[in-house]
Write a protein that holds these residues in place. Sequence first.
Motif, PDB file in Angstrom:
ATOM      1  N   LYS A 179      28.906  -0.910  37.777  1.00  0.00           N
ATOM      2  CA  LYS A 179      29.760  -0.248  38.758  1.00  0.00           C
ATOM      3  C   LYS A 179      29.452   1.247  38.776  1.00  0.00           C
ATOM      4  O   LYS A 179      29.141   1.841  37.742  1.00  0.00           O
ATOM      5  CB  LYS A 179      31.233  -0.504  38.455  1.00  0.00           C
ATOM      6  CG  LYS A 179      31.619  -1.983  38.584  1.00  0.00           C
ATOM      7  CD  LYS A 179      33.101  -2.200  38.391  1.00  0.00           C
ATOM      8  CE  LYS A 179      33.449  -3.681  38.398  1.00  0.00           C
ATOM      9  NZ  LYS A 179      33.050  -4.370  39.639  1.00  0.00           N
ATOM     10  N   ARG A 311      29.112  -4.954  51.686  1.00  0.00           N
ATOM     11  CA  ARG A 311      30.345  -5.749  51.650  1.00  0.00           C
ATOM     12  C   ARG A 311      31.513  -4.842  51.317  1.00  0.00           C
ATOM     13  O   ARG A 311      31.572  -4.275  50.225  1.00  0.00           O
ATOM     14  CB  ARG A 311      30.247  -6.871  50.610  1.00  0.00           C
ATOM     15  CG  ARG A 311      31.503  -7.757  50.538  1.00  0.00           C
ATOM     16  CD  ARG A 311      31.396  -8.804  49.460  1.00  0.00           C
ATOM     17  NE  ARG A 311      31.233  -8.226  48.140  1.00  0.00           N
ATOM     18  CZ  ARG A 311      32.224  -7.703  47.417  1.00  0.00           C
ATOM     19  NH1 ARG A 311      33.458  -7.676  47.896  1.00  0.00           N
ATOM     20  NH2 ARG A 311      31.974  -7.212  46.224  1.00  0.00           N
ATOM     21  N   ALA A 313      35.526  -4.241  50.463  1.00  0.00           N
ATOM     22  CA  ALA A 313      36.400  -4.991  49.558  1.00  0.00           C
ATOM     23  C   ALA A 313      37.131  -6.116  50.278  1.00  0.00           C
ATOM     24  O   ALA A 313      37.426  -7.156  49.681  1.00  0.00           O
ATOM     25  CB  ALA A 313      37.395  -4.045  48.896  1.00  0.00           C
ATOM     26  N   ASP A 393      35.471   3.543  48.561  1.00  0.00           N
ATOM     27  CA  ASP A 393      35.759   2.890  47.284  1.00  0.00           C
ATOM     28  C   ASP A 393      35.940   1.394  47.498  1.00  0.00           C
ATOM     29  O   ASP A 393      36.585   0.953  48.456  1.00  0.00           O
ATOM     30  CB  ASP A 393      37.031   3.481  46.660  1.00  0.00           C
ATOM     31  CG  ASP A 393      36.867   4.945  46.277  1.00  0.00           C
ATOM     32  OD1 ASP A 393      35.715   5.402  46.194  1.00  0.00           O
ATOM     33  OD2 ASP A 393      37.894   5.618  46.055  1.00  0.00           O
ATOM     34  N   GLY A 394      35.373   0.611  46.600  1.00  0.00           N
ATOM     35  CA  GLY A 394      35.434  -0.852  46.715  1.00  0.00           C
ATOM     36  C   GLY A 394      34.261  -1.459  47.458  1.00  0.00           C
ATOM     37  O   GLY A 394      34.055  -2.673  47.399  1.00  0.00           O
ATOM     38  N   ASP A 395      33.489  -0.654  48.169  1.00  0.00           N
ATOM     39  CA  ASP A 395      32.308  -1.159  48.869  1.00  0.00           C
ATOM     40  C   ASP A 395      31.234  -1.568  47.863  1.00  0.00           C
ATOM     41  O   ASP A 395      31.045  -0.929  46.822  1.00  0.00           O
ATOM     42  CB  ASP A 395      31.722  -0.096  49.801  1.00  0.00           C
ATOM     43  CG  ASP A 395      32.569   0.129  51.048  1.00  0.00           C
ATOM     44  OD1 ASP A 395      33.533  -0.624  51.255  1.00  0.00           O
ATOM     45  OD2 ASP A 395      32.256   1.072  51.807  1.00  0.00           O
ATOM     46  N   SER A 396      30.517  -2.624  48.212  1.00  0.00           N
ATOM     47  CA  SER A 396      29.425  -3.115  47.374  1.00  0.00           C
ATOM     48  C   SER A 396      28.147  -3.150  48.197  1.00  0.00           C
ATOM     49  O   SER A 396      28.156  -3.586  49.353  1.00  0.00           O
ATOM     50  CB  SER A 396      29.756  -4.510  46.848  1.00  0.00           C
ATOM     51  OG  SER A 396      28.674  -5.034  46.110  1.00  0.00           O
ATOM     52  N   GLU A 416      22.556  -4.770  42.808  1.00  0.00           N
ATOM     53  CA  GLU A 416      23.906  -4.662  43.376  1.00  0.00           C
ATOM     54  C   GLU A 416      24.690  -3.586  42.641  1.00  0.00           C
ATOM     55  O   GLU A 416      24.523  -3.380  41.436  1.00  0.00           O
ATOM     56  CB  GLU A 416      24.628  -6.011  43.237  1.00  0.00           C
ATOM     57  CG  GLU A 416      26.005  -6.081  43.894  1.00  0.00           C
ATOM     58  CD  GLU A 416      27.135  -5.589  42.991  1.00  0.00           C
ATOM     59  OE1 GLU A 416      28.217  -5.259  43.517  1.00  0.00           O
ATOM     60  OE2 GLU A 416      26.933  -5.507  41.757  1.00  0.00           O
ATOM     61  N   THR A 418      28.835  -1.596  42.964  1.00  0.00           N
ATOM     62  CA  THR A 418      30.122  -1.466  43.644  1.00  0.00           C
ATOM     63  C   THR A 418      30.707  -0.090  43.324  1.00  0.00           C
ATOM     64  O   THR A 418      30.643   0.370  42.181  1.00  0.00           O
ATOM     65  CB  THR A 418      31.104  -2.558  43.182  1.00  0.00           C
ATOM     66  OG1 THR A 418      30.544  -3.833  43.504  1.00  0.00           O
ATOM     67  CG2 THR A 418      32.470  -2.416  43.871  1.00  0.00           C
TER      68      THR A 418
END
Length: 423
Positions: A179, A311, A313, A393-396, A416, A418
């Motif tokens: 992360k 992606r 959240a 925030d929370g985007d991947s 990947e 996040t």
Amino acid sequence: MPHPNDPKLRSFIPVDPASDFPIQNLPYGVFSTKDGLAPRVGVAIGDYVLDLWQLVQDCRIDVVEPAVFAAAMLNPFMALGPTVWSRTRARISELLRADHSELRDNPKLRQRALVPMADVKLHMPIAVAGYTDFYSSKEHATNVGVMFRGKDNALQPNWLHMPIGYNGRASTVVVSGTKVRRPRGQLKPPGAELPSFGPCKRLDFELEIGVVIGQPSAMGEMLPERQAEEMIFGFVILNDWSARDIQQWEYVPLGPFQAKAFATSISPWIVTREALEPFRRHGPEQDPPPLPYLRQAQPNNYDMKLDVGLRAAQMNEAQTICRTNFKYMYWSSVQQLVHHASSGCAMNVGDLLGSGTISGPEKHQRGSLLEISWNGTESVELPRGIKRTFLEDGDSLVMRGWCQGDGFRVGFGEVEGTIMPAE
């Protein structure tokens, strides 16, 4: 014995044609298992990891330093050099062939040496000695230049004469799945009289390929093209996360610093240079011709498909926002390495060179949100009415890359990351 790149080769392990890991690939990584097996070197084949230390203990692979496969990094193996790399890959290929009985018909060894991918944890494949990031896509550099300097002054005068780069932070290169904390820094938006300190508001990704250096060069030494090529062990997908607003304020006069120092993500599998050999291509014509030390006698680009998925959240799966190809790079990986050492800069085993953002000539081939959103003026449309100009925030982000063969593909898996809120 058939060459490991032979497109007719098949493994006794079933491999889906859409898998990134057929017998023609055999990328290296570092893995551990849920039952407490310590991190060690493995090779991906289909949905399995081949434990090379088990094969060494069973006297199936002969290397000068057997303990290299018990290490938690690939650096000791890479230090053994290209002859050992090639011989080892050929032997692994032989052991995995459908028409070779040595491992295929040995159920006890198969059980020890073949670990289901679902049961492993993947780690950083190398100890990064040094990290350098380049700026080698003409399309990317032109797009950014048009945004900030106008069409008539898009490329700086030096750009067409040498690979432009800067030294980044090896300490914050992390493996896929780590992360990423939103960075903090000095911000000075247009119109503000003084800077302030706080979380980045224009967080971005950069789609890149990382070059893993497997052999050193001496301080004061220049590298000819052939030697530079042989120093390259392999390649990873690389996401060089970027804080655009921090960078905009800090980059004059010495270039990126904190805007790039907080995180760089790489894929856990290193695809060897040898596995990519069938996919070599000539890059774009270089005009004006480079100075003699940068001229190439052979094709050093690769026909490698790349895509990026975003992606939010609230979304169930990532939506593709970029599809491009590594073949568009103006300056090749070999040229980057040659130029890096040209001043007499010593290169080390485990050095990592980022290609720079990979963009192509079409709009859907832009390899960063800075370009895709055209500096925040055009929103990216996602499902459920979600829009993005930069990352929240929370985007991947998920990046993938592969070279397409005849009935198989040589790929990297994915990288990947996040975004977590700033502290």
